[in-house]
Write an enzyme that holds these catalytic residues in place. Structure first.
Site, mmCIF file in Angstrom:
data_model
loop_
_atom_site.group_PDB
_atom_site.id
_atom_site.type_symbol
_atom_site.label_atom_id
_atom_site.label_comp_id
_atom_site.label_asym_id
_atom_site.label_seq_id
_atom_site.Cartn_x
_atom_site.Cartn_y
_atom_site.Cartn_z
ATOM 1 N N LYS A 1 0.855 -1.191 0.000
ATOM 2 C CA LYS A 1 0.000 0.000 0.000
ATOM 3 C C LYS A 1 0.888 1.237 0.000
ATOM 4 O O LYS A 1 1.759 1.388 0.867
ATOM 5 C CB LYS A 1 -0.891 -0.040 1.242
ATOM 6 C CG LYS A 1 -2.156 0.759 1.131
ATOM 7 C CD LYS A 1 -3.047 0.437 2.314
ATOM 8 C CE LYS A 1 -4.338 1.204 2.277
ATOM 9 N NZ LYS A 1 -5.083 1.054 3.539
HETATM 10 O O1 G3P Z 1 -9.665 2.300 4.365
HETATM 11 C C1 G3P Z 1 -9.269 3.548 4.842
HETATM 12 C C2 G3P Z 1 -9.776 3.702 6.205
HETATM 13 O O2 G3P Z 1 -9.055 2.939 7.140
HETATM 14 C C3 G3P Z 1 -9.978 5.080 6.659
HETATM 15 O O3 G3P Z 1 -11.183 5.017 7.306
HETATM 16 O O4 G3P Z 1 -12.956 5.805 8.743
HETATM 17 O O5 G3P Z 1 -10.555 6.515 9.182
HETATM 18 O O6 G3P Z 1 -11.832 7.421 7.242
HETATM 19 P P1 G3P Z 1 -11.654 6.272 8.167
#
Ligand code: G3P
Length: 218
Positions: free
Chosen positions: A87
């Site tokens: 990634k």
């Molecule tokens: O897949 C990306 C994710 O981990 C971010 O999620 O909820 O922190 O925006 P969030």
């Protein structure tokens, strides 16, 4: 649509795997920190542990931000297990690193995508996946699902192999809307996946079936 779980929590990964619908896992440095995983060796071992649970792509993020550092880290990560996907953040050096990995046949997930132009250049570099963060766009009053729609159109126009991995999914409607638009993959928390199962009419219908059965057989 493939279902990835977005966590580094081994119990949640096992629970999703046990459902029989899990296709892969995504992690990021914040999710690893949430599980208290620190130190280079522990982090690498944790990725291996995840690969032992799920037979599918497991995204492991580089920490380096310069090209040489990303390449060194990504090469190491790729050697951990055949299912590791490196990634890489959406930056200029990240694009160069994605091109390098793609030429070597190493799978990549370009993360922190917030615009169609970013998705297009990652696809040009040969990214296996692009990860538009739909929840974080919604947070700033921009339609995350709208971005998925835009990227779908662009990738279909030119038949890019790069898969659209809808990330920062927060709830079941995100999953349903991504499926309607044609995202290749969604990655979300276990709670959003499990919420797809629930419906009050299913609960009341099942309760009635059982009550009627028990009237005669109970
Ligand atoms: O897949 C990306 C994710 O981990 C971010 O999620 O909820 O922190 O925006 P969030």
């Amino acid at each position: 649509m493939k279902f990835f779980i977005d966590t580094a929590n081994l119990d949640q990964i096992k629970e999703a795997e046990d459902l029989g619908i899990l296709d892969g896992v995504t992690t990021n440095p914040s999710l690893m920190a949430k599980e208290g995983i620190s130190g280079a060796n522990n982090i690498l071992q944790h990725y291996v542990n995840i690969c032992k649970i799920v037979d599918g792509p497991v995204s492991a993020e580089v920490i380096a931000t310069d090209f040489d550092g990303m390449v060194k880290e990504g090469d190491n990560l790729a050697e951990l297990h055949p299912n590791i996907v490196v990634k890489v953040p959406m930056t200029k050096d990240g694009i160069k690193a994605i091109k390098y990995f793609s030429t070597k046949g190493i799978k990549t997930n370009c993360t922190l995508i917030f615009s169609a132009g970013q998705a297009l250049i990652a696809a040009k570099a040969g990214a296996t996946y692009v990860s538009p963060f739909i929840g974080r766009l919604d947070d700033i009053s921009v339609s995350g699902v709208g971005l998925i729609e835009q990227i779908r159109l662009i990738f279909d126009n030119y038949m890019f192999d790069t898969e659209i991995l809808a990330a920062s999914v927060r709830h079941p409607m995100h999953i349903i809307e991504c499926a309607e638009i044609g995202a290749d993959v969604m990655t979300g928390p276990l709670s959003a996946i499990l919420a797809l199962i629930n419906h009050p009419l299913t609960d009341s219908g099942l309760a009635k079936f059982l009550a009627d059965y028990n009237k005669l057989n109970g």
